[in-house]
Each structure stands twice: as C-alpha cells, then as structure tokens.
Write a protein that holds these residues in place. Structure first.
Motif, PDB file in Angstrom:
ATOM      1  N   SER A 135      10.568  -1.355  -6.370  1.00  0.00           N
ATOM      2  CA  SER A 135       9.984  -0.870  -7.623  1.00  0.00           C
ATOM      3  C   SER A 135       9.338   0.501  -7.485  1.00  0.00           C
ATOM      4  O   SER A 135       9.268   1.253  -8.426  1.00  0.00           O
ATOM      5  N   GLY A 136       8.853   0.802  -6.278  1.00  0.00           N
ATOM      6  CA  GLY A 136       8.169   2.077  -6.104  1.00  0.00           C
ATOM      7  C   GLY A 136       6.864   2.171  -6.852  1.00  0.00           C
ATOM      8  O   GLY A 136       6.462   3.243  -7.276  1.00  0.00           O
ATOM      9  N   SER A 137       6.188   1.042  -7.037  1.00  0.00           N
ATOM     10  CA  SER A 137       4.939   1.041  -7.780  1.00  0.00           C
ATOM     11  C   SER A 137       3.877   1.803  -7.008  1.00  0.00           C
ATOM     12  O   SER A 137       3.502   1.429  -5.901  1.00  0.00           O
ATOM     13  N   LEU A 138       3.417   2.905  -7.593  1.00  0.00           N
ATOM     14  CA  LEU A 138       2.416   3.735  -6.922  1.00  0.00           C
ATOM     15  C   LEU A 138       1.116   2.967  -6.747  1.00  0.00           C
ATOM     16  O   LEU A 138       0.441   3.079  -5.724  1.00  0.00           O
ATOM     17  N   ARG A 139       0.753   2.170  -7.742  1.00  0.00           N
ATOM     18  CA  ARG A 139      -0.481   1.395  -7.678  1.00  0.00           C
ATOM     19  C   ARG A 139      -0.439   0.390  -6.537  1.00  0.00           C
ATOM     20  O   ARG A 139      -1.391   0.256  -5.767  1.00  0.00           O
ATOM     21  N   ALA A 140       0.662  -0.316  -6.406  1.00  0.00           N
ATOM     22  CA  ALA A 140       0.784  -1.317  -5.343  1.00  0.00           C
ATOM     23  C   ALA A 140       0.758  -0.662  -3.974  1.00  0.00           C
ATOM     24  O   ALA A 140       0.110  -1.145  -3.043  1.00  0.00           O
ATOM     25  N   CYS A 141       1.452   0.471  -3.823  1.00  0.00           N
ATOM     26  CA  CYS A 141       1.507   1.135  -2.528  1.00  0.00           C
ATOM     27  C   CYS A 141       0.144   1.691  -2.129  1.00  0.00           C
ATOM     28  O   CYS A 141      -0.239   1.642  -0.962  1.00  0.00           O
ATOM     29  N   LYS A 142      -0.590   2.237  -3.091  1.00  0.00           N
ATOM     30  CA  LYS A 142      -1.948   2.716  -2.788  1.00  0.00           C
ATOM     31  C   LYS A 142      -2.824   1.571  -2.290  1.00  0.00           C
ATOM     32  O   LYS A 142      -3.595   1.725  -1.343  1.00  0.00           O
ATOM     33  N   LEU A 143      -2.684   0.419  -2.941  1.00  0.00           N
ATOM     34  CA  LEU A 143      -3.473  -0.742  -2.544  1.00  0.00           C
ATOM     35  C   LEU A 143      -3.125  -1.180  -1.128  1.00  0.00           C
ATOM     36  O   LEU A 143      -4.004  -1.460  -0.306  1.00  0.00           O
ATOM     37  N   LEU A 144      -1.840  -1.219  -0.816  1.00  0.00           N
ATOM     38  CA  LEU A 144      -1.401  -1.668   0.501  1.00  0.00           C
ATOM     39  C   LEU A 144      -1.824  -0.677   1.581  1.00  0.00           C
ATOM     40  O   LEU A 144      -2.267  -1.083   2.669  1.00  0.00           O
ATOM     41  N   LEU A 145      -1.689   0.611   1.309  1.00  0.00           N
ATOM     42  CA  LEU A 145      -2.111   1.612   2.286  1.00  0.00           C
ATOM     43  C   LEU A 145      -3.612   1.548   2.510  1.00  0.00           C
ATOM     44  O   LEU A 145      -4.087   1.740   3.635  1.00  0.00           O
ATOM     45  N   HIS A 146      -4.351   1.283   1.442  1.00  0.00           N
ATOM     46  CA  HIS A 146      -5.808   1.164   1.558  1.00  0.00           C
ATOM     47  C   HIS A 146      -6.199   0.011   2.480  1.00  0.00           C
ATOM     48  O   HIS A 146      -7.206   0.091   3.195  1.00  0.00           O
ATOM     49  N   HIS A 147      -5.402  -1.047   2.478  1.00  0.00           N
ATOM     50  CA  HIS A 147      -5.702  -2.209   3.313  1.00  0.00           C
ATOM     51  C   HIS A 147      -5.035  -2.143   4.680  1.00  0.00           C
ATOM     52  O   HIS A 147      -5.004  -3.135   5.403  1.00  0.00           O
ATOM     53  N   GLY A 148      -4.484  -0.994   5.027  1.00  0.00           N
ATOM     54  CA  GLY A 148      -4.005  -0.804   6.395  1.00  0.00           C
ATOM     55  C   GLY A 148      -2.523  -0.936   6.614  1.00  0.00           C
ATOM     56  O   GLY A 148      -2.081  -1.048   7.759  1.00  0.00           O
ATOM     57  N   ALA A 149      -1.714  -0.910   5.577  1.00  0.00           N
ATOM     58  CA  ALA A 149      -0.270  -0.990   5.766  1.00  0.00           C
ATOM     59  C   ALA A 149       0.229   0.263   6.482  1.00  0.00           C
ATOM     60  O   ALA A 149      -0.208   1.375   6.187  1.00  0.00           O
ATOM     61  N   SER A 150       1.137   0.084   7.424  1.00  0.00           N
ATOM     62  CA  SER A 150       1.663   1.217   8.186  1.00  0.00           C
ATOM     63  C   SER A 150       2.782   1.896   7.417  1.00  0.00           C
ATOM     64  O   SER A 150       3.777   1.259   7.077  1.00  0.00           O
TER      65      SER A 150
END
Length: 462
Positions: A135-150
């Motif tokens: 989906s490329g959801s910017l909101r979801a990716c920001k959330l995941l990166l904030h929680h430490g996703a590599s």
C-alpha cells in the motif's frame, strides 16, 4: 371429574407476567414465551407418562478470538496476532482506528518493554517491507520506523528491502522517508542482485533515480546479469532515467557524497579515487559551485590523502583550497600537519601561526600549539643533534656518523617514493651542512662558542 380438573390446572401455562420455575430457563438460557390463558376453551389434557422435551444445547461463548495468539510472537498486550498485525499495517486504508490498535499493541510498559524489543523487532521490519511493497501507507511506515523497524530489512516474499518495494510501487514520499533513515541504499536483492537504483531504472522512476544518485547510490553497480542501472534504463529506452544517470551535476554530487561516506568508513584509497572523479566534473555543475563548496571539497580530499600518508597530495589540495578561501583556518592546520611530516619546519610554523590568528578558539588549537612547538624544536636542532652526536664527539665519531646518515638519507635511495625523496632531500642538506661545520676544527670551535653564548643568554632570560 375433580381429578381431571386438578390435572388441567397443574398443566396450565403461566398467566401474563408469570414465569416458569422448573429450571428450563437456567438450562437453555432462553426466555420461554408467555401465553394468555384462553377463556372458556378446553384445556389440552396431558397424557399420563409423557416426559418434558430435552433442553437445547448451550450456545457458543459470546467472544472468541478470531486470530489466536501464536506462541512465537505473543505481543505484550495481546491485542494483535502476528498475521493480524501484518495485515493491519499493509492495509491500503490504514485508518486512524487501525493505527490506534497497532500503537496500543506496540506501546511498551514497564513490565514488558525489554520483552517487546526482543519479540517484535523482526515482525516490525517484516511489516515495513510488506507495507512499502503493497500500500505504501506513509502513516503506517512512519509508525513502524518510530518503533524501530529496520529500513534495510530483507523481506520474506522477494528478499528485497522496503526501499526496493517503495521504488517499484512509485511511492516518492515513502522513498524520501526511508532515505532519511540509516538505510543501505546500495543493498542488492537476493533474486537478481539489483540495487534500488536498478529498480528505479527498470520501472522508469526518474525522480527517485535522481534522489538516489544524489544520495550516493553506486551508478556503476552491476547486477547478476552484469548490467548497470544505466544499461537497464537504456535497454528499456527510458530516456529520462538515462538523462538523470548521465547528468554531470547529478553525477558530481553522487561522487561527492560517496567519497564522504567512504571517508567515514575509513576507506581512504577509494575515497580519494571518487574525489578525483568529482573534480573532473566540477566545472560542469549547474548551478556552479560556491567558493565555500569548492574549497571544502579540496579540504576533504586533503584529509583523505593525509590518512594515506600522501603528504604531497595534501599540500596540493590545501594550496588549492587556500587559493579559493585564503582564511580557511582548518585548511591551514591541515597543511601545517603535512609540512611538519615533510620536514618543512618553517612552512609548518607559519601555517600554525596563521591558523591560530584566524581562529584562536579552534577545537584543535591545543594540538596545533603542540605541533608548532615540535616544528620549532626540530628547526632549532644543532649540528650535533642532526648527526646524532654529543658535543664531546671526536673527529672520528663525526666522520662515522656522517657516513652512516648519508647511507640512510641519500636521495638516490628514495627515488621510488615521492614522499621519501622530498624528506631525504631536506635531511641530506642538513647532514651536509652539519658535517661541513663539525669536520673543520676552526668552524667547530666557533660554532661551539656561539652555542655556549646562546645557552648563557637563554639562561639569563629565563
């Protein structure tokens, strides 16, 4: 007749508002229907020996977890299963409700914050990879990166990073977000050995290709078929991508950024080679580089050369930088270090003094003062110090020391090394001058007398 009337009364349904109390409701969990007593009608007679109907089976529990929590990934709060979590973040419509549910599951408390990190790191990165590729959801990716996703995690479907997936789907904003993280922009997928720049060339993404090149992506990287990104774009006739990959301005910043990264990685030899490529394009950059940028480029190249012990190259780049910006204090300090290493003691002293005047509060001021004193001491060495002799040395000792030092520092012995040739030329001159004085008795007596006078004068001043 009286017996029949009693049996009819006992079998009569309860009046309106009344309830049975024979345990049927407790067994079935259902409310029996209430009936009105019919007036004047005959009551149905119950046959003797007839039994009550069997109770209905109890209904299933009201709440059943749709996705049972797997043992391999028990989220601390138990609000999401692994599959539900991956499905949620890769949903094309990552609503506020989904976001709150995911945040609730990922929010650690004091009791499970350590456990959370150990259990969900891999799932976070996997979810980021899936989200970027779907989906490329910017909101979801920001959330995941904030929680430490590599951002460099290799996905399970095609063994590619989230950056590969985002480029493939054409998510420019997501690509920019990932490039702000510590992502490996030159990571290759395990299927075709292609970098993100290869993917941008394949799917005709000129905007992303330009961004990757400016960030330092390898324009000369080859995939499993031996093709560079330019080869891929040229084969598919993507003219805009080919234009980006051959633009002198874009390539200049690519080389400059790559060289900077190589310097930080302490790969100084390759760093200098990339800097040389950048200098070859510097006059073609549009808009033209400022004086500060040009001088900084020479300074950075000088630093890499110094780490390799190429002090003559350091002098060359520092001279170019000083010619552009005469009051560049850090360049003067760097040139002073190179002059000291090349035995150019007068030049080193001048550089250190000039740098100190321009920037007296430099963080390197203490080191520069120490280096300047070192240069002054080397310059002030006596003839005895140069020949490594005591003042009481005999004439035979002088000849022997001279012969040994000539074998060490004769320029003919250092022709293959420009650095050594430069130093040997200076040292050989000093050795010749010292021997000429100390091998002559009259000159030696006069020289020793001057040394004693200076010593007495220095002591008096002290």
């Amino acid at each position: 007749e009286e017996e029949e009337e009693e049996e009819q009364n006992s079998d009569t349904e309860p009046v309106e508002g009344g309830e049975e109390d024979d345990g049927t409701k407790a067994e079935t969990g259902q409310q029996p229907k209430q009936k009105r007593r019919r007036r004047g009608g005959k009551k149905k007679k119950k046959k003797k020996g007839q039994q009550n109907p069997a109770p209905l089976p109890p209904p299933p529990p009201a709440s059943v977890e749709k996705h049972p929590l797997p043992k391999d990934l028990p989220f601390p709060r138990g609000l999401l299963t692994r599959q539900a979590f991956l499905d949620a973040v890769s949903n094309e419509k990552f609503t506020v409700g989904l976001m709150k549910r995911v945040e609730s599951a990922l929010a650690p408390d004091d009791s499970d914050s350590g456990e959370l990190k150990d259990m969900v790191d891999n799932a976070l990165s996997m979810a980021l990879s899936r989200c970027a590729a779907a989906s490329g959801s910017l909101r979801a990716c920001k959330l995941l990166l904030h929680h430490g996703a590599s951002p460099s995690f290799m996905g399970e479907e095609d063994d590619a990073t989230p950056l590969h997936g985002a480029i493939r789907q054409g998510h420019d904003q997501l690509c920019q977000l990932l490039l702000k993280e510590k992502v490996n922009i030159n990571a290759t997928d395990s299927v075709n050995g292609r970098t993100p720049l290869h993917v941008a060339a394949e799917f005709n993404r000129p905007v992303i290709a330009k961004l990757l090149v400016q960030k330092g992506a390898f324009v000369d990287a080859v995939d499993n078929d031996g093709m560079t990104p330019t080869d891929v774009a040229d084969k598919l006739k993507w003219k805009k991508v080919v234009q980006v990959l051959s633009d002198p301005s874009v390539l200049f910043w690519n080389f400059a950024n790559r060289a900077t990264r190589l310097y930080r990685a302490m790969e100084y030899e390759l760093c200098m080679a990339i800097f040389i490529k950048a200098f070859g394009l510097i006059d073609q950059v549009r808009p033209p580089l400022s004086k500060e940028s040009r001088a900084t480029l020479h300074y950075n190249c000088a630093r890499a050369a110094f780490q390799l012990g190429k002090h003559l190259d350091v002098l060359s780049h520092c001279n170019n930088a000083i010619e552009i910006l005469p009051k560049y204090a850090m360049v003067l300090e760097q040139r002073g270090h190179a002059n000291l290493a090349l035995f150019n003691y007068d030049e080193a002293i001048n550089d250190y003094e000039a740098a100190s005047r321009i920037n007296p509060d430099s963080p390197n001021s203490q080191e520069c003062r120490h280096k300047m004193m070192q240069a002054k001491n080397k310059k002030a060495e006596s003839h005895f110090d140069v020949l490594e002799l005591a003042m009481s040395a005999s004439s035979a000792d002088v000849k022997k020391a001279y012969r040994n030092l000539c074998l060490t520092w004769h320029p003919d012995r250092h022709q293959q090394n420009p650095e050594g040739k430069h130093r040997s030329h200076i040292m050989f001159q000093r050795i010749q001058e010292a021997y000429e004085v100390l091998s002559n008795a009259d000159k030696r007596r006069g020289y020793e007398s001057r040394m004693r006078s200076r010593s007495v004068f220095s002591g008096a001043r002290g």
